[in-house]
Design an enzyme around this catalytic site. Structure first.
Site, PDB file in Angstrom:
ATOM      1  N   GLY A 145     -50.799  44.928  -9.975  1.00 42.06           N
ATOM      2  CA  GLY A 145     -49.364  45.184  -9.885  1.00 42.06           C
ATOM      3  C   GLY A 145     -48.929  46.383  -9.082  1.00 42.06           C
ATOM      4  O   GLY A 145     -47.737  46.523  -8.788  1.00 42.06           O
ATOM      5  N   GLU A 189     -57.206  44.340 -11.932  1.00 37.64           N
ATOM      6  CA  GLU A 189     -57.026  43.156 -11.072  1.00 37.64           C
ATOM      7  C   GLU A 189     -56.096  43.456  -9.906  1.00 37.64           C
ATOM      8  O   GLU A 189     -55.044  42.825  -9.751  1.00 37.64           O
ATOM      9  CB  GLU A 189     -56.435  42.010 -11.907  1.00 37.64           C
ATOM     10  CG  GLU A 189     -57.255  41.615 -13.127  1.00 37.64           C
ATOM     11  CD  GLU A 189     -56.518  40.645 -14.054  1.00 37.64           C
ATOM     12  OE1 GLU A 189     -55.279  40.507 -13.935  1.00 37.64           O
ATOM     13  OE2 GLU A 189     -57.179  40.025 -14.890  1.00 37.64           O
ATOM     14  N   GLY A 214     -54.441  43.367  -6.293  1.00 35.44           N
ATOM     15  CA  GLY A 214     -54.395  42.430  -5.164  1.00 35.44           C
ATOM     16  C   GLY A 214     -53.718  43.085  -3.981  1.00 35.44           C
ATOM     17  O   GLY A 214     -54.346  43.553  -3.034  1.00 35.44           O
ATOM     18  N   ARG A 215     -52.400  43.169  -4.078  1.00 31.99           N
ATOM     19  CA  ARG A 215     -51.584  43.679  -2.979  1.00 31.99           C
ATOM     20  C   ARG A 215     -52.025  45.057  -2.482  1.00 31.99           C
ATOM     21  O   ARG A 215     -52.066  45.312  -1.277  1.00 31.99           O
ATOM     22  CB  ARG A 215     -50.131  43.765  -3.462  1.00 31.99           C
ATOM     23  CG  ARG A 215     -49.099  43.965  -2.371  1.00 31.99           C
ATOM     24  CD  ARG A 215     -47.712  44.170  -2.999  1.00 31.99           C
ATOM     25  NE  ARG A 215     -47.343  43.145  -3.953  1.00 31.99           N
ATOM     26  CZ  ARG A 215     -46.647  42.054  -3.647  1.00 31.99           C
ATOM     27  NH1 ARG A 215     -46.211  41.871  -2.416  1.00 31.99           N
ATOM     28  NH2 ARG A 215     -46.366  41.157  -4.567  1.00 31.99           N
ATOM     29  N   CYS A 246     -36.027  24.547  10.567  1.00 34.30           N
ATOM     30  CA  CYS A 246     -34.647  24.091  10.410  1.00 34.30           C
ATOM     31  C   CYS A 246     -34.153  24.338   9.007  1.00 34.30           C
ATOM     32  O   CYS A 246     -33.957  23.415   8.209  1.00 34.30           O
ATOM     33  CB  CYS A 246     -34.564  22.611  10.783  1.00 34.30           C
ATOM     34  SG  CYS A 246     -34.835  22.461  12.547  1.00 34.30           S
TER      35      CYS A 246
HETATM   36  C1  PLP Z   1     -50.979  38.230  -9.247  1.00 40.50           C
HETATM   37  C2  PLP Z   1     -51.847  38.800 -10.295  1.00 40.50           C
HETATM   38  C3  PLP Z   1     -52.547  39.990 -10.063  1.00 40.50           C
HETATM   39  C4  PLP Z   1     -52.421  40.790  -8.797  1.00 40.50           C
HETATM   40  O1  PLP Z   1     -51.187  41.411  -8.657  1.00 40.50           O
HETATM   41  P1  PLP Z   1     -50.967  42.462  -7.477  1.00 40.50           P
HETATM   42  O2  PLP Z   1     -49.560  42.853  -7.627  1.00 40.50           O
HETATM   43  O3  PLP Z   1     -51.244  41.784  -6.199  1.00 40.50           O
HETATM   44  O4  PLP Z   1     -51.893  43.603  -7.721  1.00 40.50           O
HETATM   45  C5  PLP Z   1     -53.401  40.430 -11.058  1.00 40.50           C
HETATM   46  N1  PLP Z   1     -53.546  39.759 -12.221  1.00 40.50           N
HETATM   47  C6  PLP Z   1     -52.889  38.614 -12.480  1.00 40.50           C
HETATM   48  C7  PLP Z   1     -53.118  37.913 -13.761  1.00 40.50           C
HETATM   49  C8  PLP Z   1     -52.018  38.099 -11.526  1.00 40.50           C
HETATM   50  O5  PLP Z   1     -51.349  36.977 -11.792  1.00 40.50           O
END
Ligand code: PLP
Length: 419
Positions: free
Chosen positions: A240, A275, A277-278, A343
């Site tokens: 997150g 976890e 990601g971004r 479009c």
């Molecule tokens: C999408 C997600 C993440 C990653 O979120 P980021 O904002 O990209 O760090 C981690 N855990 C779960 C369960 C997610 O759905």
């Protein structure tokens, strides 16, 4: 920090000039930087240096490209997956099954069985119903699923509604008010070892306070569960952390996040799972595009680029901002509407944006496109799927072929009774 910089007036990814990639691979194309991915993985790891037991599991959904997973796996990262498709990618990239965490509210029986057979490290169970089903599937096979119960802590992450996941009426996890009771029910079932709890409250968080509030609630829950006789050895804190999309935007640094986590969790005595990601992939990629033409407008001109909402959906989905700049800026500026060819008016990247002056044929990039970019692509308007490139120093490779619209059409059939 990233490795997309201007050298002699031309934007490079590491040491590769972007016009070279455009010439050889065509546009639009996602370009990722290996050095940036590695740096972000290191920064995140170092931020958590004081957490004794941890698993950092990259959120595969943010960028599931095999080469990207290979780079991050080599950095010691595990994988947070939300489908069997993502699990297979993580395994194919050489990530050990024990480092894979499976989240998601809609895991099917077939997916749960595939993940059990692969021997993944942890299932994050999102409901009582799912826990009962998983327990039965595992028990039938004489297996034990390692599990955590995902908690909905009812905190407002303060982010966009569509990427907020921890409010009471979001679909994720079990309500914290019922967590003790559901945990008690599931923990007694054969087939599962319910060993912990998990949260993930949303994405692109610009403030640590909601995360800290969620973690504090989780800490209190851990104490209560232990008080009820349960053994809690794992807590998953989700992802997150937000990243800057705008020039000069300041977000909590991984080091501040790490310090907060270390302080809040210091007495928990568990293995922590993360976890991200971004924060790992976002600024490790750009979407390279070419200007098709510039069209006069009533107010501002329309810069029509060859990338569109099917290639980069975030602006259309969330009104998201992506910084846009020329690959070879000449110094002049313009105010323009930046749009794709699709479009649909939703295919607008920006209205009234001040940017480098551009003419037909020029190359430009959308920055911060390494996360939730190619992974959200579609073939809308029969545009095919965008290609992806990974740069490493002065070399690069195509790590996902462009899938032409014709190849997608080849998978379609006209039934005999229509022929
Ligand atoms: C999408 C997600 C993440 C990653 O979120 P980021 O904002 O990209 O760090 C981690 N855990 C779960 C369960 C997610 O759905």
């Amino acid at each position: 920090m990233d490795h997309f910089t201007y050298l002699d007036g031309v934007m490079h990814a590491e040491n590769v000039p972007l016009p070279r990639i455009a010439a050889e691979v065509g546009t639009p194309v996602y370009v990722y930087s290996r050095a940036t991915l590695e740096r972000h993985a290191q920064v995140f790891r170092e931020a958590l240096a004081d957490v004794p037991d941890k698993l950092i599991a990259f959120a595969v959904k943010s960028n599931p490209n095999l080469a990207v997973l290979k780079v991050l796996g080599a950095q010691g990262m595990g994988a947070d997956v939300v489908s069997v498709g993502e699990m297979r990618r993580a395994l194919a990239a050489g990530i050990a099954p024990g480092k894979i965490v499976f989240s998601g509210v809609g895991k099917t029986a077939a997916e749960m069985v595939a993940a059990l057979e692969a021997g993944i490290g942890q299932f994050n169970i999102e409901s009582e119903e799912e826990g009962i089903e998983l327990a039965a599937l595992a028990a039938e096979r004489g297996m034990t699923a390692q599990c955590a119960l995902r908690i909905n802590p009812d905190v407002d992450a303060g982010t966009h509604d569509k990427i907020s996941t921890g409010k009471a009426d979001n679909k994720f996890g079990v309500p914290i008010s019922e967590a003790g009771q559901i945990f008690g029910k599931l923990a007694g079932l054969p087939g599962v070892n319910l060993r912990g709890v998990a949260v993930h409250i949303g994405s692109q968080l610009a403030d640590l306070a909601p995360l800290e509030a969620a973690f504090a609630k989780l800490g209190a829950l851990v104490t209560a569960l232990r008080g009820a006789g349960h053994t809690i050895s794992h807590v998953d804190l989700g992802g997150g952390l937000g990243v800057p999309y705008r020039v000069g935007e300041v977000l909590p640094a991984p080091a501040e996040y790490g310090a907060m986590v270390t302080r809040v969790t210091k007495d928990w005595g568990v293995t922590l799972i993360f976890e991200p990601g971004r924060v790992i992939a976002g600024n490790a990629g750009v979407l390279l595009t070419r200007v098709v033409r510039v069209k006069r407008g009533i107010n501002d001109p329309f810069v029509i680029v060859d990338a569109a909402m099917n290639d980069l959906a975030r602006p259309a989905l969330y009104g998201a901002y992506h910084h846009f700049e020329a690959v070879e800026p000449k110094g002049a500026r313009m105010t323009a509407n930046i749009v794709g060819p699709i479009c649909e008016t939703g295919d607008t990247f920006a209205m009234g944006r001040e940017c480098d002056a551009l003419v037909a044929g020029d190359l430009a990039v959308f920055r911060t496109a390494g996360a939730y970019g190619a992974t959200m692509a579609s073939s809308y308007n029969s545009r095919g799927f965008v290609a992806e490139v990974l740069v490493d120093g002065d070399r690069f490779a195509v790590v996902a072929d462009r899938i032409e619209a014709g190849a997608i059409m080849d998978a379609e059939r006209v039934p005999e009774w229509l022929a």
